[in-house]
Design a protein around this motif. Structure first.
Motif, PDB file in Angstrom:
ATOM      1  N   ILE B   8       0.855  -1.188   0.000  1.00 44.04           N
ATOM      2  CA  ILE B   8       0.000   0.000   0.000  1.00 44.04           C
ATOM      3  C   ILE B   8       0.889   1.236   0.000  1.00 44.04           C
ATOM      4  CG2 ILE B   8      -1.676   1.320   1.365  1.00 44.04           C
ATOM      5  CD1 ILE B   8      -2.709  -1.430   2.386  1.00 44.04           C
ATOM      6  N   LEU B  73       3.936   0.397   2.418  1.00 46.67           N
ATOM      7  CA  LEU B  73       3.672  -0.588   3.466  1.00 46.67           C
ATOM      8  C   LEU B  73       3.640  -1.949   2.787  1.00 46.67           C
ATOM      9  CD1 LEU B  73       0.679   1.199   5.283  1.00 46.67           C
ATOM     10  CD2 LEU B  73       3.143   1.552   5.614  1.00 46.67           C
ATOM     11  N   PRO B  74       4.695  -2.749   2.941  1.00 45.31           N
ATOM     12  CA  PRO B  74       4.729  -4.054   2.275  1.00 45.31           C
ATOM     13  C   PRO B  74       3.746  -5.022   2.928  1.00 45.31           C
ATOM     14  CG  PRO B  74       6.769  -3.679   3.507  1.00 45.31           C
ATOM     15  CD  PRO B  74       5.883  -2.501   3.774  1.00 45.31           C
ATOM     16  N   MET B  75       3.004  -5.737   2.115  1.00 45.10           N
ATOM     17  CA  MET B  75       2.117  -6.779   2.636  1.00 45.10           C
ATOM     18  C   MET B  75       2.937  -8.035   2.900  1.00 45.10           C
ATOM     19  SD  MET B  75      -0.897  -5.428   2.663  1.00 45.10           S
ATOM     20  CE  MET B  75      -1.801  -6.916   3.065  1.00 45.10           C
ATOM     21  N   ARG B  76       2.499  -8.813   3.869  1.00 48.18           N
ATOM     22  CA  ARG B  76       3.069 -10.142   4.031  1.00 48.18           C
ATOM     23  C   ARG B  76       2.694 -10.976   2.807  1.00 48.18           C
ATOM     24  NH1 ARG B  76       2.335 -13.108   9.701  1.00 48.18           N
ATOM     25  NH2 ARG B  76       3.153 -11.078  10.299  1.00 48.18           N
ATOM     26  N   TYR B  98      -2.907   3.844   7.880  1.00 45.14           N
ATOM     27  CA  TYR B  98      -1.918   3.647   6.812  1.00 45.14           C
ATOM     28  C   TYR B  98      -1.203   4.953   6.483  1.00 45.14           C
ATOM     29  CZ  TYR B  98      -4.352  -0.808   6.178  1.00 45.14           C
ATOM     30  OH  TYR B  98      -4.909  -2.041   6.372  1.00 45.14           O
ATOM     31  N   TYR B 234       9.501  -4.329   5.974  1.00 49.54           N
ATOM     32  CA  TYR B 234       8.624  -5.458   6.323  1.00 49.54           C
ATOM     33  C   TYR B 234       8.397  -5.589   7.834  1.00 49.54           C
ATOM     34  CZ  TYR B 234       8.722  -7.418   1.634  1.00 49.54           C
ATOM     35  OH  TYR B 234       8.555  -7.605   0.304  1.00 49.54           O
ATOM     36  N   VAL B 237       5.881  -2.559   9.921  1.00 46.85           N
ATOM     37  CA  VAL B 237       4.500  -2.166   9.612  1.00 46.85           C
ATOM     38  C   VAL B 237       3.567  -2.995  10.468  1.00 46.85           C
ATOM     39  CG1 VAL B 237       4.933  -1.417   7.256  1.00 46.85           C
ATOM     40  CG2 VAL B 237       4.463  -3.825   7.694  1.00 46.85           C
TER      41      VAL B 237
END
Lengths: 139, 238
Positions: B8, B73-76, B98, B234, B237
């Motif tokens: 995001i 914002l990196p997602m898992r 966010y 990573y 967040v």
């Protein structure tokens, strides 16, 4: 130094450094409750992450064997042999060698780095072993 | 068709390459879903998504591409939404949180440091520190390596000392490097090392982290550190 991403673009040659941090992609990062998460059963990456268990008979015997060998190299009255030790490690460090480190994954990391280096100096990788960095700085 | 989410960022700031592709075989085209001033970078999700190494790397590459252009914002890995509309709903629901995190992470990157022992060197070290162990080693060698039981017992004592060194060296590395970072977080345990630490640092402070890592290794030749970064944040967040 300039700050470079671990991985530059989508070329096949740029991914080696990524293998070292895939556990972050799997275990860290934003989780949103509304989203489904894929099952991680049978994941390939875990194969390179099996740590050598220090508390095992195999390890005990290997350590005993290694200590025996170390003493022979250093001489009977020089078990403490730290001066030699520093020389040995500096030398092996400069080759980027981690063989014998307590981790199979460390060997994998080292191998990946050798592959990166083998692709030529022009290929930038953000992953740095500090041993090789020391070498760069001393040159 | 479900929607796979990579990360995001703020709407209108990502300017991603038009031909960027992500997970899947063949790799699926990456697009954005915007709403509430934010943009989720997504692709369609393959019918059967499994955590193959190639897809993990594709995920990481997309997040890195975003991060090169704007805070992200990196997602898992493996975050799948029912639809683009649901992604929009999520953006709307959590927009404030966010936005705040994107603000806090601007100009920051993650570095991950992994620490292992060089086996021969650490064995040297623990023998050097323990006269009792050295005496045992001498005795074993004098009797041709000792019996199976003797070797086992000696090896177990050595292993115990090595574990103690792991604890001490982990503390040393943490105490040396943590002050250089804004935040520090211990990495996942399955990383194949006795210590994995992630640091959130200002991009301009990264050099100091590398310098200190090099100094640590020079002063502690039985310790091998590998530094990975800069990475998308990573570990920082939530």
């Amino acid at each position: 130094m300039s700050v470079v991403p671990v991985q530059q673009g989508g070329g096949a040659g740029g991914t080696s450094g990524l293998y070292d941090v895939l556990e972050l992609v799997l275990d860290r990062g934003l989780v949103i409750d509304a989203f489904v998460r894929v099952s991680l059963v049978g994941i390939e990456i875990l194969k390179i992450d099996v740590r050598v268990v220090v508390a095992s008979v195999d390890t005990y015997l290997r350590f005993a064997e290694a200590c025996n060998r170390l003493d022979l190299e250093a001489g009977p009255h020089k078990s403490a042999g730290l001066p030699e030790l520093v020389g040995d490690v500096t030398e092996s460090g400069a080759r980027g060698k981690t063989k014998g480190a307590l981790s199979g994954a460390a060997q994998t990391v080292s191998d990946a780095l050798h592959q990166v280096r083998g692709r030529g100096e022009g290929q930038e990788s953000g992953t740095r072993r500090s041993a090789s960095r020391k070498k760069e700085e001393s040159e | 068709m479900t929607t796979y989410v990579y990360g995001i960022t703020r709407a209108g700031r990502q300017d991603l390459p038009e031909d960027l592709t992500g997970i899947g075989d063949p790799p699926l085209p990456v697009r954005t879903v915007t709403g509430s001033g934010l943009a989720a970078v997504v692709s369609d999700c393959p019918q059967e998504l499994r955590p193959k190494r190639r897809d993990l790397i594709a995920h990481q590459q997309v997040v890195t591409e975003i991060g090169r252009r704007a805070p992200v914002l990196p997602m898992r890995f493996g975050s799948v939404s029912d639809s683009d509309d649901e992604v929009r709903d999520v953006l709307a629901e959590h927009a404030g949180r966010y936005e705040k995190q994107l603000e806090e992470l601007a100009g920051r990157v993650e570095y991950n440091v992994k620490v292992v022992h060089r086996e021969d060197a650490v064995l040297h070290r623990v023998l050097a520190e323990d006269a009792g162990l050295r005496t045992l080693a001498e005795a074993n060698r004098a009797s041709g390596g000792g019996s199976y039981e003797q070797r086992l017992r000696f090896g177990e004592m050595v292993a115990e000392r090595v574990r103690e060194r792991e604890d001490r060296d982990a503390e040393l590395v943490r105490e040396t490097l943590a002050p250089l970072a804004e935040k520090t977080r211990t990495g996942p345990e399955n990383a194949g090392c006795f210590l994995s630490l992630s640091f959130l640092v200002d991009e301009s402070a990264a050099r100091r982290l590398l310098t200190e890592t090099g100094r640590l290794e020079k002063e502690n030749p039985h310790v091998a550190l590998s530094v990975h970064g800069p990475l998308p944040p990573y570990s920082f967040v939530e």
